[in-house]
Design a protein around this motif. Structure first.
Motif, mmCIF file in Angstrom:
data_model
loop_
_atom_site.group_PDB
_atom_site.id
_atom_site.type_symbol
_atom_site.label_atom_id
_atom_site.label_comp_id
_atom_site.label_asym_id
_atom_site.label_seq_id
_atom_site.Cartn_x
_atom_site.Cartn_y
_atom_site.Cartn_z
ATOM 1 N N GLY A 463 -4.233 -50.129 -7.789
ATOM 2 C CA GLY A 463 -3.832 -50.172 -6.245
ATOM 3 C C GLY A 463 -2.344 -49.419 -6.241
ATOM 4 O O GLY A 463 -1.890 -48.907 -5.048
ATOM 5 N N ALA A 464 -1.888 -48.746 -7.399
ATOM 6 C CA ALA A 464 -0.677 -47.934 -7.389
ATOM 7 C C ALA A 464 -1.012 -46.371 -7.401
ATOM 8 O O ALA A 464 -1.276 -45.983 -6.492
ATOM 9 C CB ALA A 464 0.268 -48.499 -8.556
ATOM 10 N N CYS A 465 -0.841 -45.873 -8.470
ATOM 11 C CA CYS A 465 -0.972 -44.755 -8.450
ATOM 12 C C CYS A 465 -2.859 -43.998 -8.648
ATOM 13 O O CYS A 465 -3.263 -44.880 -9.139
ATOM 14 C CB CYS A 465 -0.600 -44.124 -9.998
ATOM 15 S SG CYS A 465 1.113 -44.110 -10.139
ATOM 16 N N ASN A 466 -2.883 -42.917 -8.236
ATOM 17 C CA ASN A 466 -4.257 -42.324 -8.303
ATOM 18 C C ASN A 466 -4.095 -40.883 -8.296
ATOM 19 O O ASN A 466 -3.333 -40.403 -7.653
ATOM 20 C CB ASN A 466 -5.359 -42.921 -7.375
ATOM 21 C CG ASN A 466 -4.860 -42.493 -6.068
ATOM 22 O OD1 ASN A 466 -3.912 -42.406 -5.217
ATOM 23 N ND2 ASN A 466 -5.907 -41.725 -5.502
ATOM 24 N N ASN A 467 -5.229 -40.121 -8.663
ATOM 25 C CA ASN A 467 -5.155 -38.701 -8.521
ATOM 26 C C ASN A 467 -6.169 -38.319 -7.464
ATOM 27 O O ASN A 467 -7.239 -38.897 -7.334
ATOM 28 C CB ASN A 467 -5.622 -38.283 -9.886
ATOM 29 C CG ASN A 467 -5.310 -36.698 -10.089
ATOM 30 O OD1 ASN A 467 -3.915 -36.452 -10.176
ATOM 31 N ND2 ASN A 467 -6.153 -35.734 -10.542
ATOM 32 N N ASP A 468 -5.569 -37.459 -6.219
ATOM 33 C CA ASP A 468 -6.377 -37.033 -5.559
ATOM 34 C C ASP A 468 -6.856 -35.537 -5.144
ATOM 35 O O ASP A 468 -6.136 -34.891 -6.098
ATOM 36 C CB ASP A 468 -5.887 -37.402 -3.986
ATOM 37 C CG ASP A 468 -6.175 -38.488 -3.308
ATOM 38 O OD1 ASP A 468 -6.860 -39.416 -3.928
ATOM 39 O OD2 ASP A 468 -5.897 -38.763 -2.131
ATOM 40 N N ILE A 469 -7.740 -35.117 -4.629
ATOM 41 C CA ILE A 469 -8.110 -33.748 -4.518
ATOM 42 C C ILE A 469 -7.513 -33.170 -3.183
ATOM 43 O O ILE A 469 -7.859 -33.878 -2.121
ATOM 44 C CB ILE A 469 -9.723 -33.335 -4.546
ATOM 45 C CG1 ILE A 469 -10.207 -34.112 -5.892
ATOM 46 C CG2 ILE A 469 -9.767 -31.793 -4.796
ATOM 47 C CD1 ILE A 469 -9.694 -33.609 -7.168
#
Length: 646
Positions: A463-469
């Motif tokens: 629920g913290a970091c994630n990679n988005d397009i």
């Protein structure tokens, strides 16, 4: 014997380029010149493509690396031949080579995918990937004549090239090839680009460390066969290890009536002896028979302020990678690329920028680079997945306690022009800080690791970091973009389905359909337990208005984390750098898939009186050993409008 440090050869004279390059003084060949990787600077190593890093870095190219513990084998009736998985279609049609357990991947894998449809007859399709079936990286292709429902394998004749450009010998033999791209012209010819290189003294007593990019044409038969020899887009004769041509990509102007119709464009990164990494471009007006002199794309811009002590003879934008050339219906050529020369505002700021240069004269000259958007690269693998997992590279760490997802990954830009509106240019780029990254829950940039890769808090925190397009759009022909002044935290995300808000999406490709819809395919960890165990799926997002995106799952089941090219911990260190997509009407994504089991000779078999038999294996990390095949699916593009998945 004295030789020049650098000779760049194309099918036309390149004296102009030679004048631009540093390091033309004579040098003496020595037996201990070292590998090309040894001569790269810290920044060059950071941005080196995954394929080149795997093949040139001595740490990742051992002659043998154990995968299985003895006894971790299970007999199988699987023959390793093509099998579709639900609606997912296997593209490479070779049966799996039976590898020794300590060489997993070296005679088996397919990765770094690219796919293209004939613009006149979209049922004709060509695809390609890095292919290891001959025991080393090579350029192989597949073709389909029924829109991607069935496929046939072909091979590119990349083994040697002729002429006396390489040390005065009649033929230059190449050890490895990869980083492919495929495209079509409007006359029914298919084209394939292949980067080739020599490793030099690190793996052979041959001192040659040359590299080149060749373009092959399939004349009229839709990818069933290819011309021999390939035509040089760029060739570099090098015995010092100081020069490397890396990460090429190709496109063709297929707009009927364009002033540059059927012109072939190819761009690449030149890692030079002075520490620079400029983007260059060449083009062909004669169906790939010959190519122009190279032109610098990444020149001088006020956006480039930190030159990292490298040479600046071609301008101050001297650290670049991941170029993508694409054309508009008015004949304009765009080249978008990742740039690392941007200013950083604090000690913990670690963003980089996407730049774009435009040519309106068919690639002869380019505008000064302009900003498309900022982005944040993926995190350092060693820091979050354990020391020695993938030294000097970034990866996509899973959120669980395991540390299996260590294959090299990077964020890069992809561009496309709306065929119904030549002024509308769309560029996608992935970013680790984005509208869905939760900085309140601890996802905050913290600068750089010792190897130059990015660090963050909250990388392994659910629920913290994630990679988005993310998406940046120009409606004025590439003069301005929505991402120029918009923080990545506020840019449009193409990954808008509810399950994507806290999960990772990476390795996208994007293109407009002929009716002006934008399609984006990518690896996606929103399904099942992908986000906690490092497995992945493929998803496709689509939009009509470039604001609202809907998402569709493409894979029929999740793909386990890779085990081929294992490191010392039994985790696969290479799955590629990018994935492919073609979309004329429906979408044809192409990806590297890990769901098929890997096969090995059962221990103890093949001895006198003991017939050989085939076994599956278990990696030293405890998971079933898997293959890397390439798959596609014919997917209806979801219609964005409500921001949800469908």
């Amino acid at each position: 014997m004295k030789l020049r440090l650098l000779r760049l050869f194309t099918a036309v004279p390149v004296a102009g380029l030679l004048a631009l390059q540093a390091g033309t003084m004579p040098v003496t060949i020595t037996a201990n010149a070292g590998t090309t990787y040894d001569h790269l600077t810290k920044m060059q190593k950071r941005i080196l493509s995954g394929f080149a890093s795997l093949e040139l870095n001595p740490a990742t190219t051992p002659s043998a690396r154990a995968l299985q513990s003895q006894g971790n084998y299970k007999p199988t009736s699987d023959d390793g031949c093509p099998v579709n998985l639900g609606s997912n279609i296997k593209v490479n049609q070779n049966c799996l080579n039976i590898a020794d357990g300590n060489l997993q991947g070296r005679g088996q894998a397919q990765n770094e995918t690219t796919i293209a449809q004939d613009p006149v007859n979209p049922n004709r399709v060509v695809a390609s990937s890095n292919d290891y079936r001959r025991g080393d990286g090579g350029c192989f292709t597949e073709y389909s004549r029924d829109g991607g429902s069935s496929w046939t394998d072909t091979s590119i004749p990349m083994g040697f090239t002729s002429g006396t450009n390489f040390g005065g010998v009649p033929r230059q033999y190449w050890q490895a090839g990869g980083d492919p791209a495929v495209a079509w012209d409007t006359k029914g010819n298919a084209y394939m680009q292949c980067m080739v290189f020599q490793r030099g003294p690190g793996t052979t007593n041959n001192p040659d460390l040359s590299s080149a990019v060749y373009v092959f044409r399939s004349t009229g038969n839709g990818g069933a066969s290819w011309n021999f020899l390939g035509r040089p887009a760029v060739e570099t004769y090098d015995v010092t290890g100081a020069i490397l041509n890396d990460k090429p990509y190709m496109t063709i102007d297929t707009k009927s009536g364009s002033p540059f119709q059927d012109r072939i464009y190819m761009t690449w990164t030149l890692f030079a002896a002075d520490g620079s990494a400029y983007i260059y471009e060449v083009h062909s007006n004669d169906y790939g028979q010959s190519f122009s002199s190279p032109v610098v794309v990444s020149r001088t811009s006020a956006l480039c302020v930190n030159t990292f002590g490298a040479g600046t003879a071609q301008g101050n934008c001297n650290q670049n990678q991941f170029s993508d050339p694409f054309t508009g219906s008015d004949g304009s050529l765009y080249v978008v690329f990742a740039n690392y020369n941007n200013a950083l505002t604090t000690a913990t700021d670690n963003h980089n920028q996407v730049l774009l240069a435009k040519s309106v004269d068919g690639g002869a000259t380019f505008s000064a680079p302009i900003k498309v958007s900022d982005y944040y690269d993926l995190p350092d693998c060693n820091t979050y997945q354990g020391a020695g997992q993938d030294p000097g590279r970034a990866c996509v760490p899973e959120k669980g306690a395991s540390n299996h997802s260590v294959f090299r990954a990077a964020n890069y830009p992809v561009g496309s022009v709306n065929p119904r509106d030549a002024s509308q240019v769309a560029v996608t780029v992935a970013s680790y800080i984005n509208p869905h990254s939760n900085e309140a829950n601890g996802c905050v940039p913290t600068g750089f690791a010792a190897d130059g890769q990015n660090t963050f808090t909250g990388v392994k925190t659910p629920g913290a970091c994630n990679n988005d397009i993310l998406l940046s759009v120009s409606n004025d022909g590439g003069t301005t973009f929505t991402g120029q002044t918009t923080d990545p935290r506020q840019l449009t995300s193409v990954t808008q389905a509810p399950g994507q808000a806290t999960t990772d999406q990476f390795w996208q490709w994007a293109t407009f359909t002929k009716d002006g819809r934008l399609a984006v395919s990518y690896y996606d960890r929103q399904y099942g337990i992908d986000e906690t165990n490092g497995s992945s799926d493929i998803a496709l997002s689509g939009s009509k208005d470039l604001v609202h995106f809907a998402t569709r799952r493409v894979t029929s089941s999740s793909m386990p984390y890779p085990t081929q090219f294992p490191n010392g911990f039994g985790n696969g260190s290479f799955l590629g750098d990018y994935s492919g997509l073609s979309a004329v009407t429906d979408a044809l994504p192409l990806w590297s898939d890990t769901r098929s089991p890997d096969l090995f000779l059962c221990p103890g078999t093949g001895a006198p009186g003991v017939p050989p038999s085939i076994c599956t294996g278990t990696s030293t990390s405890g998971s079933p050993a898997n293959d890397q095949d390439i798959f596609t699916a014919k997917v209806a593009i979801p219609s964005g409008g409500n921001g949800g998945g469908d």
